[in-house]
Design a protein around this motif. Structure first.
Motif, PDB file in Angstrom:
ATOM      1  N   LEU A  61       0.835  -1.208   0.000  1.00 54.48           N
ATOM      2  CA  LEU A  61       0.000   0.000   0.000  1.00 54.48           C
ATOM      3  C   LEU A  61       0.865   1.252   0.000  1.00 54.48           C
ATOM      4  O   LEU A  61       0.612   2.193  -0.761  1.00 54.48           O
ATOM      5  CB  LEU A  61      -0.923   0.007   1.224  1.00 54.48           C
ATOM      6  CG  LEU A  61      -2.060  -0.997   1.226  1.00 54.48           C
ATOM      7  CD1 LEU A  61      -2.781  -0.970   2.563  1.00 54.48           C
ATOM      8  CD2 LEU A  61      -3.031  -0.703   0.098  1.00 54.48           C
ATOM      9  N   HIS A  64       2.566   1.688  -3.327  1.00 57.33           N
ATOM     10  CA  HIS A  64       1.586   2.136  -4.316  1.00 57.33           C
ATOM     11  C   HIS A  64       1.320   3.634  -4.177  1.00 57.33           C
ATOM     12  O   HIS A  64       1.319   4.361  -5.175  1.00 57.33           O
ATOM     13  CB  HIS A  64       0.282   1.337  -4.159  1.00 57.33           C
ATOM     14  CG  HIS A  64      -0.844   1.825  -4.995  1.00 57.33           C
ATOM     15  ND1 HIS A  64      -0.865   1.686  -6.370  1.00 57.33           N
ATOM     16  CD2 HIS A  64      -1.996   2.462  -4.671  1.00 57.33           C
ATOM     17  CE1 HIS A  64      -1.977   2.227  -6.843  1.00 57.33           C
ATOM     18  NE2 HIS A  64      -2.680   2.692  -5.831  1.00 57.33           N
ATOM     19  N   LEU A  65       1.105   4.087  -2.952  1.00 64.19           N
ATOM     20  CA  LEU A  65       0.785   5.495  -2.736  1.00 64.19           C
ATOM     21  C   LEU A  65       1.971   6.408  -3.034  1.00 64.19           C
ATOM     22  O   LEU A  65       1.827   7.442  -3.694  1.00 64.19           O
ATOM     23  CB  LEU A  65       0.313   5.717  -1.292  1.00 64.19           C
ATOM     24  CG  LEU A  65      -1.022   5.082  -0.918  1.00 64.19           C
ATOM     25  CD1 LEU A  65      -1.279   5.234   0.573  1.00 64.19           C
ATOM     26  CD2 LEU A  65      -2.160   5.689  -1.716  1.00 64.19           C
ATOM     27  N   LYS A  69       1.724   6.394  -7.194  1.00 61.22           N
ATOM     28  CA  LYS A  69       0.805   7.532  -7.301  1.00 61.22           C
ATOM     29  C   LYS A  69       1.499   8.869  -7.050  1.00 61.22           C
ATOM     30  O   LYS A  69       0.915   9.917  -7.288  1.00 61.22           O
ATOM     31  CB  LYS A  69      -0.363   7.365  -6.328  1.00 61.22           C
ATOM     32  CG  LYS A  69      -1.313   6.235  -6.727  1.00 61.22           C
ATOM     33  CD  LYS A  69      -2.511   6.189  -5.844  1.00 61.22           C
ATOM     34  CE  LYS A  69      -3.575   7.101  -6.394  1.00 61.22           C
ATOM     35  NZ  LYS A  69      -4.845   7.016  -5.655  1.00 61.22           N
ATOM     36  N   MET A  71       2.466  10.293  -4.152  1.00 53.97           N
ATOM     37  CA  MET A  71       2.038  11.048  -2.975  1.00 53.97           C
ATOM     38  C   MET A  71       3.233  11.338  -2.071  1.00 53.97           C
ATOM     39  O   MET A  71       4.223  10.616  -2.078  1.00 53.97           O
ATOM     40  CB  MET A  71       0.990  10.264  -2.185  1.00 53.97           C
ATOM     41  CG  MET A  71      -0.308  10.062  -2.918  1.00 53.97           C
ATOM     42  SD  MET A  71      -1.523   9.173  -1.930  1.00 53.97           S
ATOM     43  CE  MET A  71      -2.131  10.492  -0.912  1.00 53.97           C
ATOM     44  N   ALA A  76       0.432  10.183   2.183  1.00 57.26           N
ATOM     45  CA  ALA A  76       0.204   8.741   2.279  1.00 57.26           C
ATOM     46  C   ALA A  76      -0.193   8.344   3.701  1.00 57.26           C
ATOM     47  O   ALA A  76      -1.082   7.515   3.889  1.00 57.26           O
ATOM     48  CB  ALA A  76       1.466   7.988   1.851  1.00 57.26           C
ATOM     49  N   LYS A  79      -3.799   9.397   4.146  1.00 58.94           N
ATOM     50  CA  LYS A  79      -4.699   8.536   3.375  1.00 58.94           C
ATOM     51  C   LYS A  79      -4.882   7.183   4.066  1.00 58.94           C
ATOM     52  O   LYS A  79      -6.003   6.665   4.136  1.00 58.94           O
ATOM     53  CB  LYS A  79      -4.125   8.333   1.972  1.00 58.94           C
ATOM     54  CG  LYS A  79      -4.969   7.501   1.065  1.00 58.94           C
ATOM     55  CD  LYS A  79      -5.557   8.347  -0.016  1.00 58.94           C
ATOM     56  CE  LYS A  79      -6.187   7.491  -1.087  1.00 58.94           C
ATOM     57  NZ  LYS A  79      -7.589   7.727  -1.222  1.00 58.94           N
ATOM     58  N   THR A  87      -8.310   2.900   0.185  1.00 63.90           N
ATOM     59  CA  THR A  87      -6.952   2.733  -0.339  1.00 63.90           C
ATOM     60  C   THR A  87      -6.695   1.280  -0.690  1.00 63.90           C
ATOM     61  O   THR A  87      -6.144   0.978  -1.755  1.00 63.90           O
ATOM     62  CB  THR A  87      -5.910   3.221   0.692  1.00 63.90           C
ATOM     63  OG1 THR A  87      -6.203   4.571   1.047  1.00 63.90           O
ATOM     64  CG2 THR A  87      -4.511   3.138   0.140  1.00 63.90           C
ATOM     65  N   PHE A  91      -6.029  -0.154  -4.446  1.00 66.62           N
ATOM     66  CA  PHE A  91      -4.815  -0.927  -4.719  1.00 66.62           C
ATOM     67  C   PHE A  91      -5.161  -2.274  -5.337  1.00 66.62           C
ATOM     68  O   PHE A  91      -4.515  -2.720  -6.291  1.00 66.62           O
ATOM     69  CB  PHE A  91      -4.011  -1.115  -3.433  1.00 66.62           C
ATOM     70  CG  PHE A  91      -2.838  -2.041  -3.594  1.00 66.62           C
ATOM     71  CD1 PHE A  91      -1.720  -1.635  -4.293  1.00 66.62           C
ATOM     72  CD2 PHE A  91      -2.867  -3.310  -3.056  1.00 66.62           C
ATOM     73  CE1 PHE A  91      -0.642  -2.482  -4.456  1.00 66.62           C
ATOM     74  CE2 PHE A  91      -1.803  -4.165  -3.213  1.00 66.62           C
ATOM     75  CZ  PHE A  91      -0.680  -3.752  -3.914  1.00 66.62           C
TER      76      PHE A  91
END
Length: 114
Positions: A61, A64-65, A69, A71, A76, A79, A87, A91
């Motif tokens: 996670l 990914h963030l 992405k 961030m 993050a 989020k 989230t 994902f």
């Protein structure tokens, strides 16, 4: 009936294994551990970090963030605290779409080679 070895799910992963999974340095793994309170590795008698499969999910996670992405760490963290379920859902959707894309590319390549 041929013998089929079962896939063994590990209980703990070393910091090197985790870094290799995400193709990052071990220092980044240690840094994320400090920055994100959802990462709580166990430490053995020597003090080595041992990450659980749940920690690995959290790293997915975070990766990914932050990496995919783009961030910030603060974004993050926020989020994950405020919209953790959303989230995780996002994902999972992105992961499935990547998997489907890979399969479609494989099919296309097989058709082109014939």
């Amino acid at each position: 009936m041929p013998y089929k070895e079962k896939k063994v799910e590990k209980l703990y992963y070393s910091i090197g294994e985790v870094a290799e999974m995400f193709d990052v340095n071990t220092s980044l793994i240690r840094f994320w551990e400090k920055e994100f309170d959802v990462i709580k590795p166990h430490k053995n008698k020597k003090g080595n970090r041992m990450f659980t499969p749940k920690d690995i999910e959290n790293f997915h996670l975070i990766y990914h963030l932050v990496k995919e992405k783009g961030m910030t760490l603060k974004g993050a963290q926020k989020k994950l605290k405020e919209n953790r379920d959303d989230t995780i859902h996002d994902f999972e959707v992105v992961s499935k779409l990547k998997e489907i894309r890979g399969l479609l590319i494989e099919v296309r390549d097989n058709i082109d080679s014939e």
